[in-house]
Design a protein around this motif. Structure first.
Motif, mmCIF file in Angstrom:
data_model
loop_
_atom_site.group_PDB
_atom_site.id
_atom_site.type_symbol
_atom_site.label_atom_id
_atom_site.label_comp_id
_atom_site.label_asym_id
_atom_site.label_seq_id
_atom_site.Cartn_x
_atom_site.Cartn_y
_atom_site.Cartn_z
ATOM 1 N N ALA A 117 0.821 -1.357 0.087
ATOM 2 C CA ALA A 117 0.090 -0.346 0.243
ATOM 3 C C ALA A 117 0.962 1.165 0.241
ATOM 4 N N HIS A 118 1.756 1.358 0.959
ATOM 5 C CA HIS A 118 3.223 2.476 0.950
ATOM 6 C C HIS A 118 3.595 2.747 -0.955
ATOM 7 N N LYS A 119 4.091 1.908 -1.291
ATOM 8 C CA LYS A 119 4.300 1.472 -2.409
ATOM 9 C C LYS A 119 3.662 2.791 -3.504
ATOM 10 N N ALA A 120 2.278 1.964 -3.352
ATOM 11 C CA ALA A 120 1.497 2.087 -4.382
ATOM 12 C C ALA A 120 1.621 3.993 -4.595
ATOM 13 N N LEU A 121 1.384 3.900 -2.728
ATOM 14 C CA LEU A 121 0.812 5.773 -2.441
ATOM 15 C C LEU A 121 2.582 6.490 -2.712
ATOM 16 N N HIS A 122 3.664 5.545 -3.179
ATOM 17 C CA HIS A 122 4.767 6.145 -4.069
ATOM 18 C C HIS A 122 4.632 6.197 -5.472
ATOM 19 N N ASP A 123 4.176 5.497 -5.908
ATOM 20 C CA ASP A 123 3.685 5.011 -7.552
ATOM 21 C C ASP A 123 2.860 6.213 -8.130
ATOM 22 N N LYS A 124 1.187 6.630 -6.609
ATOM 23 C CA LYS A 124 0.494 7.159 -7.329
ATOM 24 C C LYS A 124 1.497 8.405 -8.123
ATOM 25 N N LEU A 125 2.255 8.872 -7.005
ATOM 26 C CA LEU A 125 3.115 10.358 -6.402
ATOM 27 C C LEU A 125 3.818 10.619 -7.569
ATOM 28 N N THR A 126 4.790 9.501 -8.137
ATOM 29 C CA THR A 126 5.819 9.261 -8.701
ATOM 30 C C THR A 126 4.359 9.505 -10.444
ATOM 31 N N GLY A 127 4.190 9.360 -10.391
ATOM 32 C CA GLY A 127 3.345 9.549 -12.310
ATOM 33 C C GLY A 127 2.412 10.433 -12.253
ATOM 34 N N GLN A 128 1.999 11.052 -11.074
ATOM 35 C CA GLN A 128 1.465 12.927 -10.667
ATOM 36 C C GLN A 128 2.251 13.563 -11.042
ATOM 37 N N GLU B 159 4.886 13.158 -12.524
ATOM 38 C CA GLU B 159 5.214 13.137 -14.437
ATOM 39 C C GLU B 159 4.325 13.363 -15.148
ATOM 40 N N SER B 160 3.209 13.083 -14.464
ATOM 41 C CA SER B 160 1.827 14.036 -15.013
ATOM 42 C C SER B 160 2.501 15.753 -15.779
ATOM 43 N N TYR B 161 2.835 15.920 -14.613
ATOM 44 C CA TYR B 161 2.223 17.665 -14.194
ATOM 45 C C TYR B 161 3.849 18.414 -15.554
ATOM 46 N N LEU B 162 4.850 17.479 -15.844
ATOM 47 C CA LEU B 162 5.849 17.542 -15.610
ATOM 48 C C LEU B 162 5.485 17.256 -17.778
ATOM 49 N N ARG B 163 4.920 15.926 -18.051
ATOM 50 C CA ARG B 163 4.494 15.671 -19.408
ATOM 51 C C ARG B 163 3.518 17.314 -19.730
ATOM 52 N N GLU B 164 2.048 17.592 -18.361
ATOM 53 C CA GLU B 164 1.695 18.787 -19.229
ATOM 54 C C GLU B 164 1.869 19.759 -19.714
ATOM 55 N N PHE B 165 3.125 20.321 -18.752
ATOM 56 C CA PHE B 165 4.436 20.792 -18.682
ATOM 57 C C PHE B 165 4.784 21.184 -19.875
ATOM 58 N N ARG B 166 5.570 20.605 -20.135
ATOM 59 C CA ARG B 166 6.607 20.582 -21.629
ATOM 60 C C ARG B 166 5.332 20.940 -22.400
ATOM 61 N N THR B 167 4.212 19.837 -22.625
ATOM 62 C CA THR B 167 3.874 20.239 -24.439
ATOM 63 C C THR B 167 2.515 21.635 -24.011
ATOM 64 N N ASN B 168 2.259 22.151 -22.805
ATOM 65 C CA ASN B 168 1.250 22.921 -22.811
ATOM 66 C C ASN B 168 1.848 24.547 -21.562
ATOM 67 N N ARG B 169 2.965 25.042 -21.450
ATOM 68 C CA ARG B 169 3.896 26.044 -20.912
ATOM 69 C C ARG B 169 2.925 26.633 -19.880
ATOM 70 N N GLY B 170 1.958 27.302 -20.741
ATOM 71 C CA GLY B 170 0.360 27.736 -19.631
ATOM 72 C C GLY B 170 -0.450 27.087 -18.330
ATOM 73 N N GLY B 171 -0.356 25.970 -19.345
ATOM 74 C CA GLY B 171 -1.580 25.251 -18.883
ATOM 75 C C GLY B 171 -1.375 24.803 -17.056
ATOM 76 N N ILE B 172 -0.074 24.812 -16.665
ATOM 77 C CA ILE B 172 -0.428 24.199 -15.729
ATOM 78 C C ILE B 172 1.339 25.696 -14.348
ATOM 79 N N SER B 173 0.838 25.790 -13.844
ATOM 80 C CA SER B 173 1.782 27.153 -12.588
ATOM 81 C C SER B 173 2.724 25.578 -11.969
ATOM 82 N N GLY B 174 3.771 26.484 -11.557
ATOM 83 C CA GLY B 174 4.610 26.184 -10.636
ATOM 84 C C GLY B 174 4.066 26.431 -9.261
ATOM 85 N N GLU B 175 3.207 27.471 -9.071
ATOM 86 C CA GLU B 175 2.126 27.580 -7.446
ATOM 87 C C GLU B 175 0.736 26.190 -7.592
ATOM 88 N N GLU B 176 0.513 25.803 -9.199
ATOM 89 C CA GLU B 176 -0.250 24.267 -8.718
ATOM 90 C C GLU B 176 0.335 23.001 -8.334
#
Length: 139
Positions: free
Chosen positions: A75-86, A88-105
């Motif tokens: 269960a703990h590892k699943a939490l780690h995997d979920k955070l890592t995925g999130q 990584e998703s922020y990074l992908r979204e940021f690289r695709t649309n630099r204005g679509g995600i903020s550093g504050e978010e």
């Protein structure tokens, strides 16, 4: 919105893991700074650093959990995997649309997750590890 502050309540009783947590907090807190929240190149660099260090830390923490046969490891590892995925998703979204995600978010998500995770999950593991160490000493 405030930067994350390390406190003794966050300690898991393992110096290496506690130091990793301090480093993770320092990386996330870079997004608290005005420049870190506004400069696209800096946001991307911080996300890259966060992902790399998170992977390192989670591998170390998970190895320690497996070594001690931590009963809720999966269960703990699943939490780690979920955070890592999130993140990584922020990074992908940021690289695709630099204005679509903020550093504050990203800061708000990571600071909330990291604070809660350390205080709830990692300290629980720290207590388990302390109890296991006491059992070994008592034998």
């Amino acid at each position: 919105m405030e930067p994350i502050q390390w406190s003794r309540w966050m300690s898991v009783g393992n110096d290496a893991l506690d130091e990793d947590h301090r480093v993770l907090i320092a990386i996330v807190n870079k997004l608290y700074d005005e420049a870190g929240r506004r400069d696209p190149a800096l946001i991307e660099a911080i996300l890259d650093e966060l992902i790399a260090y998170t992977r390192h830390h989670f591998a170390e923490e998970e190895a320690e959990m497996q070594r001690l046969n931590y009963p809720t490891f999966a269960a703990h590892k699943a939490l780690h995997d979920k955070l890592t995925g999130q993140v990584e998703s922020y990074l992908r979204e940021f690289r695709t649309n630099r204005g679509g995600i903020s550093g504050e978010e990203v800061f708000l998500f990571c600071s909330d997750w990291l604070g809660k995770h350390i205080l709830r999950e990692d300290t629980r593991f720290g207590e388990y590890a302390d109890n296991e160490a006491e059992l070994v000493v008592a034998e």
